[in-house]
Design a protein around this motif. Structure first.
Motif, mmCIF file in Angstrom:
data_model
loop_
_atom_site.group_PDB
_atom_site.id
_atom_site.type_symbol
_atom_site.label_atom_id
_atom_site.label_comp_id
_atom_site.label_asym_id
_atom_site.label_seq_id
_atom_site.Cartn_x
_atom_site.Cartn_y
_atom_site.Cartn_z
ATOM 1 N N GLU A 131 27.398 36.012 39.300
ATOM 2 C CA GLU A 131 27.733 37.214 38.519
ATOM 3 C C GLU A 131 28.714 36.874 37.396
ATOM 4 O O GLU A 131 28.576 37.354 36.268
ATOM 5 N N LEU A 132 29.705 36.038 37.710
ATOM 6 C CA LEU A 132 30.707 35.675 36.705
ATOM 7 C C LEU A 132 30.115 34.818 35.594
ATOM 8 O O LEU A 132 30.526 34.912 34.432
ATOM 9 N N ILE A 186 27.444 35.176 34.140
ATOM 10 C CA ILE A 186 26.747 35.999 33.140
ATOM 11 C C ILE A 186 27.605 36.126 31.881
ATOM 12 O O ILE A 186 27.100 36.075 30.756
ATOM 13 N N ASN A 187 28.936 36.248 32.090
ATOM 14 C CA ASN A 187 29.845 36.460 30.950
ATOM 15 C C ASN A 187 30.835 35.330 30.721
ATOM 16 O O ASN A 187 31.630 35.395 29.788
ATOM 17 N N HIS A 188 30.831 34.323 31.581
ATOM 18 C CA HIS A 188 31.804 33.228 31.459
ATOM 19 C C HIS A 188 31.092 31.888 31.581
ATOM 20 O O HIS A 188 30.163 31.749 32.375
ATOM 21 N N ASN A 189 31.561 30.900 30.833
ATOM 22 C CA ASN A 189 31.011 29.545 30.951
ATOM 23 C C ASN A 189 31.714 28.744 32.035
ATOM 24 O O ASN A 189 31.168 27.775 32.546
ATOM 25 N N LYS A 231 27.068 25.886 32.566
ATOM 26 C CA LYS A 231 28.070 26.635 33.328
ATOM 27 C C LYS A 231 28.800 25.669 34.264
ATOM 28 O O LYS A 231 28.179 24.783 34.850
ATOM 29 N N LYS A 280 39.775 32.064 29.752
ATOM 30 C CA LYS A 280 39.467 33.503 29.756
ATOM 31 C C LYS A 280 38.412 33.828 30.820
ATOM 32 O O LYS A 280 37.356 34.409 30.539
ATOM 33 N N THR A 281 38.718 33.415 32.030
ATOM 34 C CA THR A 281 37.774 33.609 33.135
ATOM 35 C C THR A 281 38.489 34.132 34.372
ATOM 36 O O THR A 281 39.644 34.572 34.293
ATOM 37 N N GLU A 282 37.818 34.077 35.533
ATOM 38 C CA GLU A 282 38.347 34.642 36.769
ATOM 39 C C GLU A 282 38.393 33.595 37.879
ATOM 40 O O GLU A 282 37.827 32.506 37.737
#
Length: 299
Positions: A87-88, A90-93, A3, A28-30
């Motif tokens: 938290e992010l 969990i779904n984003h690298n 990560k 494709k992240t935040e």
């Protein structure tokens, strides 16, 4: 897969938000904002928050998340940011962090040293000195006590200056000496990207941004916050100059020129701070492809 937190740093008005959004879309992240004022929901125009369109283009965190009535320091920022990052992941690298606050970025990268809490007596004394003698008096005091921190701090932010003086008067130790203790090890990679351009271009960007802020209603925003003028969050660039205008201390034109001048000085201090980091890779704001190539090569 490892990560990675990708940090976009640099001086104000250089184009950090635009790059962060492009990177967030690419991965494709935040995005997490590392700006020391954008989390205040009452302050928008003067803090150059991302526009509605920009906020729609990529999800942002720690924008409009707190009130100026509640103090939010670097330690608070560290705690909230690490929670959001975990938290992010969990779904984003990859997760993007963007901002010009070196203190806040360092808090996330290395942890924030717990600093002593000053007594109300010390705080009241310093606040009284600020009211009676102005910010220059406190600036001179900090410069003589702690020149290292004075070279980095936002000198137009009384909250930061008073905090450093509180620490010294409570412990006899300088703020800078207490901030360099044990660094925390984070369980993720950190890559730092710095944005900069030649000084003339940067200053032109700053001047244009201030003109745009005024056009978008900066004076009206500051006037609507007159009730909160005493709060430290509002004793900052873009707000304190207009309060001076509203208090009859200068003309509208002088206030605008002071904002430009103080913002240019602030940008210079931001660069001084970030240039001390040997782990930042610097790019021009329009070098998106080169930045992607660099990121691909190291993670």
């Amino acid at each position: 897969m490892n990560k990675t937190l990708i940090i976009i740093a640099g001086p104000t008005a250089i184009g950090k938000t635009a790059l962060a959004i492009k990177l967030a879309q690419h991965y494709k992240t935040e995005i997490i904002s590392a700006d020391s004022r954008q989390f205040y929901k009452e302050m928008s125009i003067g803090t150059a928050k991302p526009s509605i369109e920009e906020l729609k283009a990529a999800k942002h965190h720690l924008i409009d998340s707190h009130s100026v009535l509640n103090q939010f320091n670097a330690g608070d920022f560290e705690n909230e940011s690490i929670k959001i990052i975990n938290e992010l992941f969990i779904n984003h690298n990859e997760v993007i962090m963007v901002g010009g606050s070196g203190l806040f970025i360092n808090a996330v990268c290395y942890g924030f040293d717990p600093l002593p809490v000053a007594s109300e007596e010390v705080r009241e004394k310093l606040n009284k000195q600020f009211e009676e003698n102005g910010i220059t008096f406190l600036q001179d005091k900090l410069k003589s006590i702690d020149p290292e921190y004075f070279a980095q701090v936002d000198r137009n932010n009384p909250q930061r200056i008073i905090r450093a003086l509180e620490v010294y008067e409570s412990t006899g130790k300088t703020f800078s000496s207490l901030r360099t203790n044990n660094k925390k090890q984070r369980p993720f990679n950190i890559i730092k990207i710095g944005l900069n351009s030649d000084r003339e271009e940067l200053y032109q960007r700053i001047n244009l941004r201030v003109d745009e802020m005024v056009k978008n209603g900066l004076f009206e925003e500051v006037e609507s916050l007159k009730t909160y003028q005493h709060l430290n969050a509002l004793n900052t660039v873009g707000y304190s100059e207009i309060f001076d205008f509203l208090d009859g201390k200068c003309s509208r034109e002088e206030a605008i020129e002071k904002i430009k001048q103080n913002t240019r000085r602030f940008a210079k201090r931001q660069l001084t701070w970030f240039n001390k980091s040997d782990d930042i890779k610097w790019f021009n704001p329009n070098q998106f492809e080169a930045i992607i190539q660099y990121l691909n090569s190291i993670h």
